[in-house]
Enzyme design. Structure first.
Site, PDB file in Angstrom:
ATOM      1  N   ASP A   9       5.027  36.983  -0.193  1.00 26.95           N
ATOM      2  CA  ASP A   9       4.665  36.857  -1.592  1.00 26.95           C
ATOM      3  C   ASP A   9       3.227  37.361  -1.696  1.00 26.95           C
ATOM      4  O   ASP A   9       2.318  36.797  -1.086  1.00 26.95           O
ATOM      5  CB  ASP A   9       4.770  35.377  -1.982  1.00 26.95           C
ATOM      6  CG  ASP A   9       4.309  35.131  -3.413  1.00 26.95           C
ATOM      7  OD1 ASP A   9       3.805  36.081  -4.050  1.00 26.95           O
ATOM      8  OD2 ASP A   9       4.448  33.983  -3.869  1.00 26.95           O
TER       9      ASP A   9
ATOM     10  N   GLY B 245       5.434  45.646  -2.913  1.00 29.47           N
ATOM     11  CA  GLY B 245       6.495  46.065  -3.834  1.00 29.47           C
ATOM     12  C   GLY B 245       7.284  47.230  -3.250  1.00 29.47           C
ATOM     13  O   GLY B 245       7.782  48.094  -3.969  1.00 29.47           O
TER      14      GLY B 245
ATOM     15  N   GLY C 116      10.767  48.223  -4.507  1.00 28.28           N
ATOM     16  CA  GLY C 116      10.902  48.503  -5.942  1.00 28.28           C
ATOM     17  C   GLY C 116      11.163  49.971  -6.229  1.00 28.28           C
ATOM     18  O   GLY C 116      11.312  50.787  -5.316  1.00 28.28           O
ATOM     19  N   GLN C 117      11.166  50.282  -7.524  1.00 23.99           N
ATOM     20  CA  GLN C 117      11.530  51.647  -7.949  1.00 23.99           C
ATOM     21  C   GLN C 117      10.579  52.697  -7.358  1.00 23.99           C
ATOM     22  O   GLN C 117      11.029  53.721  -6.840  1.00 23.99           O
ATOM     23  CB  GLN C 117      11.493  51.735  -9.482  1.00 23.99           C
ATOM     24  CG  GLN C 117      12.058  53.043 -10.006  1.00 23.99           C
ATOM     25  CD  GLN C 117      11.662  53.334 -11.452  1.00 23.99           C
ATOM     26  OE1 GLN C 117      10.806  52.649 -12.026  1.00 23.99           O
ATOM     27  NE2 GLN C 117      12.274  54.332 -12.040  1.00 23.99           N
TER      28      GLN C 117
ATOM     29  N   LYS D 297      -2.972  45.082 -17.108  1.00 30.32           N
ATOM     30  CA  LYS D 297      -3.336  46.400 -16.553  1.00 30.32           C
ATOM     31  C   LYS D 297      -4.745  46.801 -17.000  1.00 30.32           C
ATOM     32  O   LYS D 297      -5.498  47.388 -16.233  1.00 30.32           O
ATOM     33  CB  LYS D 297      -2.311  47.455 -16.967  1.00 30.32           C
ATOM     34  CG  LYS D 297      -0.949  47.288 -16.283  1.00 30.32           C
ATOM     35  CD  LYS D 297      -1.042  47.534 -14.791  1.00 30.32           C
ATOM     36  CE  LYS D 297       0.288  47.402 -14.078  1.00 30.32           C
ATOM     37  NZ  LYS D 297       0.190  47.517 -12.621  1.00 30.32           N
TER      38      LYS D 297
ATOM     39  N   TYR E  24       1.602  42.606 -20.276  1.00 29.78           N
ATOM     40  CA  TYR E  24       1.536  43.629 -19.227  1.00 29.78           C
ATOM     41  C   TYR E  24       0.329  44.547 -19.447  1.00 29.78           C
ATOM     42  O   TYR E  24      -0.453  44.804 -18.525  1.00 29.78           O
ATOM     43  CB  TYR E  24       2.842  44.419 -19.274  1.00 29.78           C
ATOM     44  CG  TYR E  24       2.979  45.524 -18.266  1.00 29.78           C
ATOM     45  CD1 TYR E  24       3.074  45.261 -16.903  1.00 29.78           C
ATOM     46  CD2 TYR E  24       3.074  46.856 -18.687  1.00 29.78           C
ATOM     47  CE1 TYR E  24       3.242  46.286 -15.990  1.00 29.78           C
ATOM     48  CE2 TYR E  24       3.248  47.887 -17.784  1.00 29.78           C
ATOM     49  CZ  TYR E  24       3.325  47.598 -16.438  1.00 29.78           C
ATOM     50  OH  TYR E  24       3.498  48.621 -15.540  1.00 29.78           O
TER      51      TYR E  24
HETATM   52  N1  SER Z   1       7.400  51.643 -17.300  1.00 32.33           N
HETATM   53  C1  SER Z   1       6.517  50.592 -17.652  1.00 32.33           C
HETATM   54  C2  SER Z   1       7.161  49.622 -18.551  1.00 32.33           C
HETATM   55  O1  SER Z   1       7.931  50.042 -19.383  1.00 32.33           O
HETATM   56  C3  SER Z   1       5.293  51.136 -18.312  1.00 32.33           C
HETATM   57  O2  SER Z   1       4.304  51.312 -17.376  1.00 32.33           O
HETATM   58  O3  SER Z   1       6.912  48.474 -18.459  1.00 32.33           O
END
Ligand code: SER
Length: 320
Positions: free
Chosen positions: A56, A12, A15-16, A150, A146
């Site tokens: 990937d 990643g 990414g940010q 996690k 999500y």
């Molecule tokens: N920044 C993330 C989200 O909003 C939270 O871990 O999905």
């Protein structure tokens, strides 16, 4: 402490978090020891890594081969689908957010890797948990795909440490705010978008309601925390799931007021969407005293310093 030259793989990496973490790791370890990877083509403006692998991360064999070929010792496994996007693709999110982590854990168990960093999130909390100053050991009750992924990941980290001594370290990141690379698909991302829209349009419509507080952190502090955790002596770490990290806590209204101090004409209105329910299930603030004690977590940016820095840098970036 065992001494060896670290060879680092970042997933990643475009990414940010990945772009900024990669560049910091290059400064510390040298470009020749940092291998960035991601799904997209290499963008040399984004990462100064010595090498880039377009891959990937779900392709377990390919990832294994790359770890072997570069003799990787340390992985920062950042590739993930954030909360908003995960709700739209639940099965894909589960696969992407959990299985590659297990692949890295297995490689570490087999002795191919020495250390892994994997981010968890405030999304592991959930319904029925107190809103304020949420502690490390509360019962996790995530209500999002999500958050479930996690939470499962945290449990796997703990399992691989307890059972096999795999040195995997993790932080429950709050919402991360930064100007270099846009975030994508998160519930806390209003706090990034608001700055872009402030600079470009002078106004913003927030998809989170005005009085919803969430934990947030400026990227500089997030990167410092990550590196500090990874540098900490193993024996100091008492949390092998994922460390609470509180950062700042503010509402869209409070953030808008900070922006108005710099841009008095800035306007905000509110049109909450499906992400409001996600935000409502998350804490407003987090107790991170264990991270402070175990590995010296500290912060430099408060909401005012962050707002000033965001606006200054975005104005330059966007040519305003
Ligand atoms: N920044 C993330 C989200 O909003 C939270 O871990 O999905």
């Amino acid at each position: 402490m065992e001494s060896y030259t670290e060879k680092i793989l970042i997933t990643g990496a475009l990414g940010q978090i990945g772009t900024e973490l990669t560049n910091r790791l290059v400064k510390i370890h040298g470009a020749e020891n940092v291998i960035a990877s991601g799904l997209d083509r290499w963008d040399k403006n984004l990462t100064s890594a010595g090498f880039y692998e377009r891959m990937d991360v779900s392709n377990t064999q390919l990832v294994r081969q790359i770890v072997k070929d570069y003799e990787i010792t340390t992985v920062y496994h950042l590739a993930s689908l954030l909360s908003g996007t995960s709700e739209k693709q639940p099965l894909f999110a589960w696969k992407l957010n959990v299985e590659p982590l297990l692949n890295f854990c297995e490689m570490a168990r087999e002795g191919m890797l020495k250390k892994i960093f994997w981010p968890s999130s405030i999304a592991v909390f959930g319904k029925g948990i107190p809103k304020e100053n949420v502690g490390q050991d509360v019962v996790l009750n995530p209500t999002t795909v999500y958050g479930i992924s996690k939470m499962a990941g945290e449990k796997w980290c703990e399992y691989y440490y307890d059972k096999f001594g795999v040195d995997i370290r993790s932080i429950r990141y709050p919402g991360l705010i930064s100007w270099k690379t846009p975030a994508g698909g998160g519930t806390t991302d209003y706090a990034v978008e608001i700055f872009y829209e402030a600079v470009e349009q002078g106004k913003y419509t927030s998809f989170i309601s005005e009085n919803t507080a969430m934990p947030m952190l400026y990227m500089d502090d997030a990167i410092n925390a990550t590196l500090k955790l990874m540098d900490a002596p193993k024996e100091n770490l008492t949390v092998r799931g994922s460390y609470n990290l509180g950062g700042l806590s503010f509402t869209p209204k409070e953030l808008a007021e900070e922006i108005k101090k710099e841009m008095p004409d800035f306007e905000i209105d509110y049109q909450p969407d499906f992400r409001q329910a996600i935000a409502d299930s998350w804490p407003a603030s987090i107790d991170d005293s264990i991270a402070k004690k175990d590995w010296g977590l500290s912060y430099e940016f408060d909401i005012t310093a962050m707002t000033k820095d965001m606006l200054k840098n975005l104005k330059i970036k966007l040519g305003k």
